[in-house]
Design a protein around this motif. Structure first.
Motif, PDB file in Angstrom:
ATOM      1  N   ASP A 179     -41.707  -4.898  24.670  1.00  0.00           N
ATOM      2  CA  ASP A 179     -41.110  -3.862  23.821  1.00  0.00           C
ATOM      3  C   ASP A 179     -41.280  -4.273  22.364  1.00  0.00           C
ATOM      4  N   ASN A 259     -34.898  -8.060  20.210  1.00  0.00           N
ATOM      5  CA  ASN A 259     -35.786  -7.774  21.334  1.00  0.00           C
ATOM      6  C   ASN A 259     -35.868  -9.016  22.223  1.00  0.00           C
ATOM      7  N   VAL A 274     -33.928  -9.470  27.064  1.00  0.00           N
ATOM      8  CA  VAL A 274     -35.165  -9.490  27.842  1.00  0.00           C
ATOM      9  C   VAL A 274     -36.201  -8.706  27.033  1.00  0.00           C
ATOM     10  N   ILE A 275     -37.374  -9.296  26.880  1.00  0.00           N
ATOM     11  CA  ILE A 275     -38.352  -8.758  25.934  1.00  0.00           C
ATOM     12  C   ILE A 275     -39.045  -7.487  26.440  1.00  0.00           C
ATOM     13  N   ASP A 277     -37.294  -5.138  28.758  1.00  0.00           N
ATOM     14  CA  ASP A 277     -36.356  -4.337  29.561  1.00  0.00           C
ATOM     15  C   ASP A 277     -36.076  -2.960  28.952  1.00  0.00           C
ATOM     16  N   MET A 279     -34.591  -2.342  26.241  1.00  0.00           N
ATOM     17  CA  MET A 279     -33.276  -2.323  25.593  1.00  0.00           C
ATOM     18  C   MET A 279     -33.252  -3.280  24.402  1.00  0.00           C
ATOM     19  N   LEU A 280     -32.440  -2.949  23.413  1.00  0.00           N
ATOM     20  CA  LEU A 280     -32.150  -3.883  22.319  1.00  0.00           C
ATOM     21  C   LEU A 280     -30.811  -4.543  22.618  1.00  0.00           C
ATOM     22  N   ASP A 281     -30.676  -5.806  22.268  1.00  0.00           N
ATOM     23  CA  ASP A 281     -29.384  -6.482  22.367  1.00  0.00           C
ATOM     24  C   ASP A 281     -28.811  -6.546  20.951  1.00  0.00           C
TER      25      ASP A 281
HETATM   26 MG   LIG Z   1     -34.882  -6.098  25.352  1.00  0.00          MG
END
Ligand SMILES: [Mg+2]
Length: 371
Positions: A179, A259, A274-275, A277, A279-281
């Motif tokens: 991502d 990311n 998780v790079i 997935d 999603m942003l954390d």
């Molecule tokens: Mg992620």
């Protein structure tokens, strides 16, 4: 007796024919192989320019985008040329970055030339600039990490201190789709691409205030020096909206969208990131005083930032941070000025990066020379 003799003669004749056919096959095959080898040798000697050009046009070609402030660019270009030659690739297209074009324009030029891989040789800034051009294309990015943080390389286990190996991974590594994040500091702005983390507040103020001379001499310790000067400060009131829906209002020192979360020294700032997935954390850091910063530090070192002391993380696809005051903003460690607004969004699987294969990992661990 006569019948037996006839039968024996028949068998001898058949066996003879079979032997002759087998010998003829191998001689012909070897002659063909020899002819092919001779053709290759002729191309190699350059006696047949048209054939040589035809052979070259079918081979792969890399672009090397190199930041000349991080290394001896001509020496790296020579190393890359030697490795490409050894690996049967065409000579690479080498472009040096400049303050005006830190890599995005160079990578776009490489895309126009239809190269097979674009190698970013520099720090996280060069990687981010090259990734900006390659995001949402099918051309993979290789990385030769030459910076202070090299955070994307750390998160993807690309070797940090072995340039020849990094080049070879760029040529023959495994394609991994990751991502990327986008960030913009006004609602109408064109978004910037980032691959690791973007933040507003304390982290960005530290990046903006890090002495570049100290950074080239001390590396990441220069960030610690700047960080210690910025620790004492007043929290800012922000509104954070996740996925256009859930909203919190808080007094914070920093909000970071990531990311991937691995930093120098094995520190995991975003332990669940998780790079790939989609999603942003988003990490919210909200200490009010020095004592609470100790709690933050303990949470970071204990990999408990998700619900730590004055820290919390929420996963989302999109986040908007609005502050009543202008705060520093950083993209993958590059300060980009101040803003009271920061919107981030994830682009799932938007970038292909060359990472080591299982076999390459084994060879690197064994200390094998790459060529
Ligand atoms: Mg992620």
């Amino acid at each position: 007796m006569t019948i037996a003799l006839d039968s024996l003669m028949t068998w001898i004749v058949v066996a003879g024919i079979v032997v002759v056919l087998i010998v003829a096959f191998f001689v012909g095959h070897r002659t063909g192989t020899r002819r092919a080898l001779n053709r290759v040798r002729k191309y190699a000697r350059g006696t047949d320019p048209d054939a040589l050009e035809a052979a070259n046009s079918s081979r792969y070609r890399a672009a090397l985008i190199v930041n000349p402030t991080k290394t001896d660019a001509s020496q790296l270009a020579s190393t890359a040329e030697a490795i490409c030659r050894f690996e049967g690739w065409n000579p690479p297209l080498v472009i040096e970055t400049t303050p005006e074009d830190p890599g995005e324009g160079a990578a776009s030029r490489a895309l126009d030339e239809e190269v097979d891989v674009v190698i970013a040789a520099g720090g996280d800034g060069t990687v981010r600039a090259v990734a900006s051009a390659l995001a949402q294309t099918s051309t993979p990015m290789g990385i030769v990490p030459l910076g202070t943080g090299n955070l994307l390389s750390r998160n993807l286990d690309i070797v940090l201190d072995k340039t020849e190996w990094a080049l070879r991974i760029a040529l023959w590594g495994r394609n991994r789709n990751i991502d990327v994040g986008t960030a913009k500091t006004t609602e109408d702005a064109d978004p910037h691409v980032f691959t690791v983390m973007t933040g507003l507040g304390f982290d960005a103020a530290v990046m903006a205030d890090t002495n570049s001379d100290l950074k080239s001499r001390l590396g990441w310790l220069a960030y610690v020096e700047a960080g210690s000067r910025k620790l004492v400060g007043r929290p800012s009131h922000v509104k954070v909206t996740f996925d256009d829906d859930y909203r919190i209002s808080a007094r914070v020192r920093s909000v970071l969208g990531g990311n991937c979360g691995k930093l120098q020294g094995g520190i995991q700032l975003l332990p669940q990131a998780v790079i790939d997935d989609g999603m942003l954390d988003v990490l919210i850091v909200s200490p009010k005083n020095l004592g609470q910063w100790v709690g933050v530090l303990a949470s970071v070192l204990g990999r408990k930032t998700s619900k730590g002391l004055h820290t919390e993380i929420r996963k989302c696809q999109k986040v908007v941070i609005e502050s009543g005051e202008e705060l520093d903003v950083q993209l993958d460690g590059d300060p980009i000025g101040q803003s009271g607004y920061l919107a981030m969004e994830v682009l799932p699987s938007a970038l292909t990066v060359r990472v080591p294969t299982v076999e390459q990992r084994k060879q690197i661990r064994a200390g094998a020379w790459p060529v």
